[in-house]
Design an enzyme around this catalytic site. Structure first.
Site, PDB file in Angstrom:
ATOM      1  N   THR A  91       5.999   6.288  -4.520  1.00  0.00           N
ATOM      2  CA  THR A  91       5.482   5.780  -3.248  1.00  0.00           C
ATOM      3  C   THR A  91       5.150   6.947  -2.334  1.00  0.00           C
ATOM      4  O   THR A  91       5.557   8.076  -2.587  1.00  0.00           O
ATOM      5  CB  THR A  91       6.561   4.850  -2.624  1.00  0.00           C
ATOM      6  N   GLY A  94      10.891   6.525  -1.858  1.00  0.00           N
ATOM      7  CA  GLY A  94      12.288   6.585  -2.308  1.00  0.00           C
ATOM      8  C   GLY A  94      12.827   5.271  -2.849  1.00  0.00           C
ATOM      9  O   GLY A  94      14.048   5.105  -2.912  1.00  0.00           O
ATOM     10  N   GLU A 100       3.709  -2.837  -9.868  1.00  0.00           N
ATOM     11  CA  GLU A 100       4.497  -3.408  -8.756  1.00  0.00           C
ATOM     12  C   GLU A 100       5.293  -4.654  -9.149  1.00  0.00           C
ATOM     13  O   GLU A 100       6.299  -4.965  -8.518  1.00  0.00           O
ATOM     14  CB  GLU A 100       3.563  -3.739  -7.581  1.00  0.00           C
ATOM     15  N   ARG A 105       0.307  -5.958   0.088  1.00  0.00           N
ATOM     16  CA  ARG A 105       1.192  -5.906  -1.091  1.00  0.00           C
ATOM     17  C   ARG A 105       0.484  -6.537  -2.297  1.00  0.00           C
ATOM     18  O   ARG A 105      -0.224  -7.549  -2.142  1.00  0.00           O
ATOM     19  CB  ARG A 105       2.469  -6.689  -0.767  1.00  0.00           C
ATOM     20  N   THR A 145       1.904   2.450  -2.271  1.00  0.00           N
ATOM     21  CA  THR A 145       2.645   2.660  -3.520  1.00  0.00           C
ATOM     22  C   THR A 145       1.896   2.168  -4.749  1.00  0.00           C
ATOM     23  O   THR A 145       1.064   1.256  -4.639  1.00  0.00           O
ATOM     24  CB  THR A 145       4.016   1.921  -3.444  1.00  0.00           C
TER      25      THR A 145
HETATM   26  N1  GLY Z   1       7.675   0.041  -4.897  1.00  0.00           N
HETATM   27  C1  GLY Z   1       8.520   0.474  -3.876  1.00  0.00           C
HETATM   28  C2  GLY Z   1       8.689  -0.525  -2.793  1.00  0.00           C
HETATM   29  O1  GLY Z   1       7.812  -1.340  -2.603  1.00  0.00           O
HETATM   30  O2  GLY Z   1       9.678  -0.542  -2.114  1.00  0.00           O
END
Ligand code: GLY
Length: 573
Positions: free
Chosen positions: A391, A477, A428, A97, A409
């Site tokens: 994503t 989504g 993000e 992430r 994503t």
């Molecule tokens: N950016 C979409 C997620 O991380 O849920």
């Protein structure tokens, strides 16, 4: 499965379009690859055929998607990776992430009056860019489970960037929608907006700058991303952003680490379901919904009274999301009661709030769907984060039965709209909740330097009663990802549907105080019945982009969402 019909066509296409294959003996029972873009699926399958592991194939898809689906994911973003090791039976997860740079404090998304910015003001430009995680994730995954040389995995993506690929219908649609914003972002306009118009679908486009970046990473490894020329390009793009310029430093980039995290698992009937823990809310929320409906025989209910089955799913969804908003965040910064949230006796109590005949009443002065108090929870306030969809998900299973299952994503479509060396940089950080405090209590998902924003990405692997994996899947989504995955799990595990049919089932979500039903789906025919049960019902577009693979009697078979542009290719033993 419908997509299997494409297998032989694709074999023919490979024969003519993948010269790299000629260098290798193609492996028999190569396995399965599924993604949201046929070119990425081809890249994954090419690597499987060359003798690559599921991880090699998934990473080839991640790189190829950087080129062909830049509106959704890529090396300028982050992701979560699930791996099942066929030999040991172990499942592990890697957290790639994005991270907030040191300069990102709790006021990052507040205006001069201390009020949260609107999304439109916050997304484009530098302040939304997190330190990308996918290259460190790839490095860790390849070190642990890679089989082919690192350099080999880059070949399909470099070919696509150098030789070009055809603009897809979904990509064209996003270019058309975002184009007006690009008058302030000339670099991205240069790539996707030519002669005052969006590049028409079907046009072959090349990205030589991105090809050169990929060649540098092919030679120099992940370090060539986080230091040197690429690091300079990322820092400059963010600092010189035409809107919202911001600071990412050498330390922010140099200190980024992917993290090996324990999967979050729970039983559901005879199955064991595992997914990604914080900073994703995916596994805890999927497992909460399933935990609350477990007392019902969903298969029977769906057969006899489908409207009641949808009602139960809808009620469990809203109770689970109430907990999500209150308790989930980056567990390296806030205490997340993961075990408490999926505790079976806690979920049995929460399930007691669901009435089979009617929606929960909206009583004055109370929450219709309140968060609960799971064991181990600290005092927090519920506060909605504001993520949308940009994503993608992809799955690879190799001939030995290893599984690589990744959701990746750049956050919103085309991320921050900033380009560094031909790659799209993510936005993000707008997955953080903008207001750091609500009702006097700290918000779990507030911005903090070095923190990872809360995600809904829900890559999931399911094991049968004998401990054997039978299903791997995920979706795009935004916040709906959790529901797209849960609905598909219910379709396969409770309604006995093959994976592609379960993916095709209607999508359901909630918004405001209403239950959202997917436009054009069979769910719409239950609208009046659901309204009679007390739901405020709205029909709307609820697009999803599921991909995955299912173990069948014949072997692993890939599947993709019929709503998507994706493709699955499988070679059975
Ligand atoms: N950016 C979409 C997620 O991380 O849920």
């Amino acid at each position: 499965m419908k997509k299997l019909l494409h297998i032989f066509t694709l074999f023919l296409i490979f024969a003519f379009t993948a010269p790299a294959l000629a260098e290798h003996h193609s492996v028999k029972n190569a396995g399965t690859a599924a993604s949201a873009h046929p070119e990425a699926t081809k890249a994954g399958f090419e690597i499987l055929q060359a003798g690559g592991s599921a991880t090699d194939a998934a990473m080839a898809m991640m790189l190829a998607l950087t080129v062909v689906e830049p509106q959704s994911s890529g090396i300028g973003g982050g992701g979560f990776f699930l791996h099942h090791d066929a030999q040991s039976g172990w499942m592990q997860t890697i957290d790639g992430r994005e991270k907030a740079p040191a300069a990102a404090g709790s006021a990052r998304f507040l205006d001069s009056n201390g009020e949260p910015l609107g999304r439109r003001a916050a997304v484009p430009g530098g302040i939304s860019v997190g330190v990308p995680g996918n290259m460190r994730l790839m490095e860790m995954a390849h070190q642990k489970w890679g089989k082919l040389p690192w350099e080999k995995i880059f070949e399909p993506a470099i070919r696509l960037a150098e030789n070009g690929y055809a603009v897809s219908a979904p990509q064209y649609d996003w270019i058309k929608r975002l184009g007006p914003l690009w008058k302030d972002f000339p670099q991205i306009a240069e790539l996707y907006w030519k002669d005052g118009a969006p590049i028409p679908r079907g046009t072959m486009i090349k990205n030589p700058e991105l090809a050169s970046l990929l060649r540098d990473l092919q030679k120099g490894g992940a370090d060539a991303f986080y230091t040197g020329e690429t690091a300079e390009a990322i820092k400059n793009a963010v600092a010189a952003a035409p809107k919202n310029p911001a600071l990412i430093t050498d330390d922010d980039l140099g200190n980024y680490r992917a993290i090996l995290r324990r999967p979050v698992c729970n039983s559901y009937r005879t199955y064991k379901i595992c997914g990604m823990g914080p900073p994703s809310s995916g596994a805890t929320t999927v497992l909460q919904i399933l935990g609350m409906i477990e007392k019902y025989d969903m298969g029977e209910l769906y057969k006899k009274e489908p409207v009641r089955a949808w009602h139960v799913i809808g009620e469990a969804m809203r109770l689970a999301y109430a907990d999500r908003e209150k308790y989930l965040g980056d567990q390296d910064f806030v205490a997340v009661p993961v075990a408490g949230l999926i505790d079976k006796s806690y979920l049995a109590k929460r399930s007691g709030l669901i009435a089979l005949q009617t929606a929960r009443p909206q009583l004055p002065g109370t929450e219709q769907y309140p968060a609960g108090s799971p064991p181990g929870a600290q005092i927090r306030t519920a506060a909605l984060s504001s993520e949308v969809s940009g994503t993608t998900h992809f799955t690879a299973v190799d001939g030995e039965g290893n599984i690589a299952n990744m959701t990746s994503t750049v956050e919103g479509p085309f991320g921050s709209q900033l380009i560094a060396r031909g790659m799209v940089l993510n936005n993000e950080l707008t997955d953080f909740t903008f207001a750091p405090v609500k009702d006097g209590a700290p918000v779990a998902n507030r911005v903090q330097p070095g923190k990872r924003p809360l995600s809904s990405m829900s890559p999931t692997i399911v094991y049968n009663a004998h401990g054997k994996p039978i299903l791997a899947l995920g979706s795009a989504g935004g916040k709906r990802i959790i529901m797209h995955v849960t609905k598909t799990l219910i379709g396969v595990l409770d309604y006995d549907l093959p994976l592609d049919k379960a993916m095709a089932m209607p999508n359901i979500f909630f918004g405001g105080s209403g239950l959202l039903l997917e436009n054009g789906s069979t769910l719409v025919k239950h609208k009046d019945d659901l309204a009679r049960m007390g739901h405020l019902v709205v029909t709307t577009n609820l697009p999803s982009k599921l991909a995955g693979a299912q173990k069948t009697e014949k072997g692993w078979v890939g599947a993709v969402d019929p709503r998507s542009f994706g493709e699955a290719v499988s070679e059975l033993p």
